[in-house]
Write an enzyme that holds these catalytic residues in place. Structure first.
Site, PDB file in Angstrom:
ATOM      1  N   ASP A 106       0.709  -1.240  -0.045  1.00  6.14           N
ATOM      2  CA  ASP A 106      -0.044  -0.085  -0.084  1.00  6.14           C
ATOM      3  C   ASP A 106       0.737   1.279  -0.087  1.00  6.14           C
ATOM      4  OD1 ASP A 106      -0.827  -0.694   3.613  1.00  6.14           O
ATOM      5  OD2 ASP A 106       0.882   0.237   2.759  1.00  6.14           O
ATOM      6  N   HIS A 121       6.674  -7.470  -1.158  1.00  2.57           N
ATOM      7  CA  HIS A 121       5.569  -8.031  -2.154  1.00  2.57           C
ATOM      8  C   HIS A 121       5.200  -6.954  -3.273  1.00  2.57           C
ATOM      9  CE1 HIS A 121       4.521 -11.075   1.060  1.00  2.57           C
ATOM     10  NE2 HIS A 121       5.706 -11.575   0.457  1.00  2.57           N
ATOM     11  N   CYS A 129       4.459  -4.452 -17.351  1.00  2.26           N
ATOM     12  CA  CYS A 129       4.124  -5.275 -18.731  1.00  2.26           C
ATOM     13  C   CYS A 129       4.375  -6.913 -18.394  1.00  2.26           C
ATOM     14  CB  CYS A 129       4.692  -4.930 -19.685  1.00  2.26           C
ATOM     15  SG  CYS A 129       4.423  -5.840 -21.078  1.00  2.26           S
ATOM     16  N   CYS A 132       7.238  -7.287 -21.595  1.00  2.00           N
ATOM     17  CA  CYS A 132       8.900  -6.491 -21.547  1.00  2.00           C
ATOM     18  C   CYS A 132       9.098  -6.175 -20.190  1.00  2.00           C
ATOM     19  CB  CYS A 132       8.501  -5.537 -22.583  1.00  2.00           C
ATOM     20  SG  CYS A 132       7.471  -4.171 -22.140  1.00  2.00           S
ATOM     21  N   CYS A 152       3.963  -2.942 -26.313  1.00  2.00           N
ATOM     22  CA  CYS A 152       4.413  -4.111 -26.952  1.00  2.00           C
ATOM     23  C   CYS A 152       3.522  -5.101 -27.246  1.00  2.00           C
ATOM     24  CB  CYS A 152       5.762  -4.793 -26.327  1.00  2.00           C
ATOM     25  SG  CYS A 152       4.940  -5.696 -24.753  1.00  2.00           S
ATOM     26  N   THR A 190       1.435  -9.019  11.524  1.00  2.00           N
ATOM     27  CA  THR A 190       1.847  -9.916  10.435  1.00  2.00           C
ATOM     28  C   THR A 190       1.466 -11.273  11.258  1.00  2.00           C
ATOM     29  OG1 THR A 190       3.138 -11.012   8.596  1.00  2.00           O
ATOM     30  CG2 THR A 190       4.182 -10.043  10.500  1.00  2.00           C
ATOM     31  N   GLU A 217      -3.163 -10.840  17.258  1.00  2.00           N
ATOM     32  CA  GLU A 217      -3.534 -12.196  18.120  1.00  2.00           C
ATOM     33  C   GLU A 217      -2.322 -12.983  17.858  1.00  2.00           C
ATOM     34  OE1 GLU A 217      -6.709 -13.118  15.077  1.00  2.00           O
ATOM     35  OE2 GLU A 217      -5.498 -12.809  13.480  1.00  2.00           O
TER      36      GLU A 217
HETATM   37  C1  BV8 Z   1       7.682 -18.147  -3.242  1.00  2.57           C
HETATM   38  C2  BV8 Z   1       0.265 -10.186  -3.063  1.00  2.57           C
HETATM   39  C3  BV8 Z   1       9.022 -19.400  -4.433  1.00  2.57           C
HETATM   40  C4  BV8 Z   1       0.068  -8.864  -3.104  1.00  2.57           C
HETATM   41  C5  BV8 Z   1       1.003 -11.765  -1.401  1.00  2.57           C
HETATM   42  C6  BV8 Z   1       5.164 -23.904   2.536  1.00  2.57           C
HETATM   43  C7  BV8 Z   1       6.439 -23.242   2.974  1.00  2.57           C
HETATM   44  C8  BV8 Z   1       7.061 -22.052   2.381  1.00  2.57           C
HETATM   45  C9  BV8 Z   1       6.596 -21.425   1.246  1.00  2.57           C
HETATM   46  C10 BV8 Z   1       5.193 -21.865   0.750  1.00  2.57           C
HETATM   47  C11 BV8 Z   1       4.798 -22.835   1.518  1.00  2.57           C
HETATM   48  N1  BV8 Z   1       3.487 -23.274   0.626  1.00  2.57           N
HETATM   49  C12 BV8 Z   1       3.464 -22.229  -0.248  1.00  2.57           C
HETATM   50  C13 BV8 Z   1       4.383 -21.646  -0.148  1.00  2.57           C
HETATM   51  C14 BV8 Z   1       4.944 -20.411  -1.005  1.00  2.57           C
HETATM   52  C15 BV8 Z   1       3.918 -19.247  -0.638  1.00  2.57           C
HETATM   53  C16 BV8 Z   1       3.530 -18.953   0.844  1.00  2.57           C
HETATM   54  O1  BV8 Z   1       4.109 -18.620   1.592  1.00  2.57           O
HETATM   55  N2  BV8 Z   1       2.219 -19.474   0.975  1.00  2.57           N
HETATM   56  C17 BV8 Z   1       1.772 -19.608   2.385  1.00  2.57           C
HETATM   57  C18 BV8 Z   1       0.245 -19.015   2.318  1.00  2.57           C
HETATM   58  C19 BV8 Z   1       1.755 -20.895   2.915  1.00  2.57           C
HETATM   59  N3  BV8 Z   1       4.917 -18.146  -0.689  1.00  2.57           N
HETATM   60  C20 BV8 Z   1       5.019 -17.753  -2.126  1.00  2.57           C
HETATM   61  O2  BV8 Z   1       4.445 -18.112  -3.087  1.00  2.57           O
HETATM   62  C21 BV8 Z   1       5.989 -16.610  -2.195  1.00  2.57           C
HETATM   63  N4  BV8 Z   1       6.875 -16.785  -3.491  1.00  2.57           N
HETATM   64  O3  BV8 Z   1       7.615 -18.771  -2.320  1.00  2.57           O
HETATM   65  O4  BV8 Z   1       8.342 -18.319  -4.420  1.00  2.57           O
HETATM   66  C22 BV8 Z   1       9.622 -19.278  -5.552  1.00  2.57           C
HETATM   67  C23 BV8 Z   1      10.859 -19.621  -5.560  1.00  2.57           C
HETATM   68  C24 BV8 Z   1      11.734 -19.514  -6.864  1.00  2.57           C
HETATM   69  C25 BV8 Z   1      10.960 -19.290  -7.972  1.00  2.57           C
HETATM   70  C26 BV8 Z   1       9.635 -19.344  -8.165  1.00  2.57           C
HETATM   71  C27 BV8 Z   1       8.967 -19.235  -7.049  1.00  2.57           C
HETATM   72  C28 BV8 Z   1       5.253 -15.319  -2.797  1.00  2.57           C
HETATM   73  C29 BV8 Z   1       4.474 -14.751  -1.462  1.00  2.57           C
HETATM   74  C30 BV8 Z   1       3.720 -13.223  -1.777  1.00  2.57           C
HETATM   75  C31 BV8 Z   1       2.363 -13.670  -2.005  1.00  2.57           C
HETATM   76  N5  BV8 Z   1       1.741 -12.392  -2.268  1.00  2.57           N
HETATM   77  N6  BV8 Z   1       0.281 -10.818  -1.843  1.00  2.57           N
HETATM   78  C32 BV8 Z   1      -1.031  -8.313  -2.583  1.00  2.57           C
HETATM   79  O5  BV8 Z   1      -2.022  -8.362  -3.496  1.00  2.57           O
HETATM   80  O6  BV8 Z   1      -1.070  -8.005  -1.586  1.00  2.57           O
HETATM   81  S1  BV8 Z   1       1.007 -12.514   0.227  1.00  2.57           S
HETATM   82  C33 BV8 Z   1      -0.104 -11.496   1.076  1.00  2.57           C
HETATM   83  O7  BV8 Z   1      -0.069 -12.009   2.314  1.00  2.57           O
HETATM   84  C34 BV8 Z   1       0.025 -10.042   1.245  1.00  2.57           C
HETATM   85  O8  BV8 Z   1       0.836  -9.583   0.379  1.00  2.57           O
HETATM   86  C35 BV8 Z   1       0.328  -9.771   2.637  1.00  2.57           C
HETATM   87  O9  BV8 Z   1       1.356  -9.025   2.951  1.00  2.57           O
HETATM   88  C36 BV8 Z   1       1.005 -11.145   2.891  1.00  2.57           C
HETATM   89  C37 BV8 Z   1       1.096 -11.631   4.450  1.00  2.57           C
HETATM   90  O10 BV8 Z   1      -0.131 -11.374   5.030  1.00  2.57           O
HETATM   91  P1  BV8 Z   1       0.222 -10.485   6.200  1.00  2.57           P
HETATM   92  O11 BV8 Z   1       0.495  -9.074   5.934  1.00  2.57           O
HETATM   93  O12 BV8 Z   1       0.619 -10.999   7.444  1.00  2.57           O
HETATM   94  O13 BV8 Z   1      -1.545 -10.251   6.773  1.00  2.57           O
HETATM   95  P2  BV8 Z   1      -2.503 -11.198   7.433  1.00  2.57           P
HETATM   96  O14 BV8 Z   1      -3.882 -10.497   7.283  1.00  2.57           O
HETATM   97  O15 BV8 Z   1      -2.327 -12.506   7.180  1.00  2.57           O
HETATM   98  O16 BV8 Z   1      -2.083 -10.751   8.818  1.00  2.57           O
HETATM   99  C38 BV8 Z   1      -2.414  -9.499   9.604  1.00  2.57           C
HETATM  100  C39 BV8 Z   1      -2.149  -9.771  11.208  1.00  2.57           C
HETATM  101  O17 BV8 Z   1      -2.239  -8.569  11.541  1.00  2.57           O
HETATM  102  C40 BV8 Z   1      -3.180 -10.761  11.612  1.00  2.57           C
HETATM  103  O18 BV8 Z   1      -2.434 -11.576  12.479  1.00  2.57           O
HETATM  104  C41 BV8 Z   1      -4.076  -9.556  12.531  1.00  2.57           C
HETATM  105  O19 BV8 Z   1      -4.337 -10.197  13.706  1.00  2.57           O
HETATM  106  C42 BV8 Z   1      -3.205  -8.473  12.828  1.00  2.57           C
HETATM  107  N7  BV8 Z   1      -3.713  -7.426  12.968  1.00  2.57           N
HETATM  108  C43 BV8 Z   1      -4.923  -6.919  12.734  1.00  2.57           C
HETATM  109  N8  BV8 Z   1      -5.136  -5.498  12.933  1.00  2.57           N
HETATM  110  C44 BV8 Z   1      -4.153  -5.021  13.607  1.00  2.57           C
HETATM  111  C45 BV8 Z   1      -3.048  -6.466  13.796  1.00  2.57           C
HETATM  112  N9  BV8 Z   1      -1.961  -6.460  14.566  1.00  2.57           N
HETATM  113  C46 BV8 Z   1      -1.773  -5.186  15.234  1.00  2.57           C
HETATM  114  N10 BV8 Z   1      -2.590  -4.138  15.172  1.00  2.57           N
HETATM  115  C47 BV8 Z   1      -3.661  -4.076  14.612  1.00  2.57           C
HETATM  116  N11 BV8 Z   1      -4.511  -2.936  14.414  1.00  2.57           N
HETATM  117 ZN    ZN Z   2       5.470  -4.354 -22.750  1.00  2.00          ZN
END
Ligand code: BV8
Ligand code: ZN
Length: 253
Positions: A106, A121, A129, A132, A152, A190, A217
């Site tokens: 954000d 992220h 794109c 390209c 492109c 997180t 939490e």
């Molecule tokens: C990759 C896109 C490999 C942008 C996002 C098992 C082990 C290891 C890895 C994996 C696995 N299984 C699958 C994987 C891979 C996967 C992964 O980790 N999956 C998880 C679900 C198991 N990871 C990937 O795919 C990553 N890439 O591993 O590539 C690779 C290697 C070589 C070659 C090719 C590939 C890519 C990960 C990125 C994914 N994209 N988003 C967008 O549209 O936003 S992730 C998405 O989750 C968001 O980006 C977000 O930032 C991210 C994490 O979530 P949080 O920020 O923690 O948010 P969440 O809501 O979960 O939690 C918020 C917390 O705040 C809560 O606990 C809540 O209680 C608390 N809260 C609320 N209010 C408050 C508060 N706390 C304090 N104060 C408050 N007021």
């Molecule tokens: Zn392009």
């Protein structure tokens, strides 16, 4: 506004630290009005965005994905950073070395005044794109229309990292470097379930940092860290920082 107890150890460490780092997630933007992904108000329960934030959905249903990002962009344009963001901006001014590794797309840390921010992220306000790789930011998309195309001919997508996609190596490397050399490492707002970002606090701990979690939490990290605060970051972080500032002023007298 709840009141929190902070250990002398933590206040002492923060007043003597030279290098402080924060990993942030959607929870720090929640009090600005941006719904989290998996927390109690998480949007991912309703919209199943684990599928939406993926290349395959984009290739099969690009306008649905564009609609979701446009919906989120509109929300982001209408919100402002909150006291949690602004406290991190104060900390960047105070410490000789301070950085943020954010999972958020954000841009609110930059708007709060932080400069040293690694966007693990990507950033939803940027586009690129798929063919390209050119950054194409000023594009319009209206529901029902065709998605924007690059000169492109390639499809334009949000410049974010989807599931199954690699994070930008230099950003990830820098974040691991920061974690490995921090004196105090914060994990803030997180759920610590998305990798490789979720590995950073353990990397900091392994290298001797004092690791502090602030989250609404419990998470898988909560039993691994040195101190875990359950509550709103917008309340906890400013109270903690106020104590550190008071201690530093006393020490100067
Ligand atoms: C990759 C896109 C490999 C942008 C996002 C098992 C082990 C290891 C890895 C994996 C696995 N299984 C699958 C994987 C891979 C996967 C992964 O980790 N999956 C998880 C679900 C198991 N990871 C990937 O795919 C990553 N890439 O591993 O590539 C690779 C290697 C070589 C070659 C090719 C590939 C890519 C990960 C990125 C994914 N994209 N988003 C967008 O549209 O936003 S992730 C998405 O989750 C968001 O980006 C977000 O930032 C991210 C994490 O979530 P949080 O920020 O923690 O948010 P969440 O809501 O979960 O939690 C918020 C917390 O705040 C809560 O606990 C809540 O209680 C608390 N809260 C609320 N209010 C408050 C508060 N706390 C304090 N104060 C408050 N007021
Ligand atoms: Zn392009």
């Amino acid at each position: 506004m709840s009141h929190f107890y902070f250990s002398n150890t933590l206040v002492e460490k923060l007043s003597t630290a030279r290098h402080v780092v924060a990993l942030t997630g959607a929870g720090i933007s929640a009090e600005s009005g941006i719904a989290t992904f998996r927390g109690a108000d998480g949007i991912w329960k309703k919209l199943k965005p684990e599928e939406l934030a993926s290349m395959e959905t984009f290739m099969c249903n690009p306008d649905l994905v564009w609609e979701w990002y446009e919906y989120r962009r509109k929300i982001i344009h209408n919100v402002t950073p909150n006291s949690g963001h602004y406290t991190l901006a104060k900390m960047e001014k105070y410490y000789p070395y301070f950085s943020i590794s954010t999972q958020n797309v954000d841009g609110l840390h930059f708007r709060a005044g932080n400069k040293n921010v690694f966007e693990l992220h990507g950033n939803i306000l940027r586009n690129r794109c798929v063919v390209c790789g050119r950054k194409v930011n000023d594009v319009e998309f209206k529901k029902g229309e065709k998605i924007p195309r690059c000169e492109c001919g390639g499809m334009i997508r949000p410049d974010v990292v989807w599931f199954g996609e690699m994070l930008t190596p230099e950003v990830l490397y820098a974040s691991f470097e920061e974690a490995a050399t921090a004196d105090v490492y914060f994990s803030i707002g997180t759920s610590a379930v998305v990798y490789p970002a979720a590995m950073l606090p353990a990397e900091a701990k392994k290298n001797g940092a004092y690791v502090v979690e602030i989250n609404l939490e419990p998470t898988p990290l909560s039993t691994q860290v040195d101190e875990s605060f359950l509550g709103k970051v917008g309340e906890i972080l400013p109270q903690l920082w106020q104590l550190v500032e008071m201690k530093n002023n006393q020490d100067c007298e």
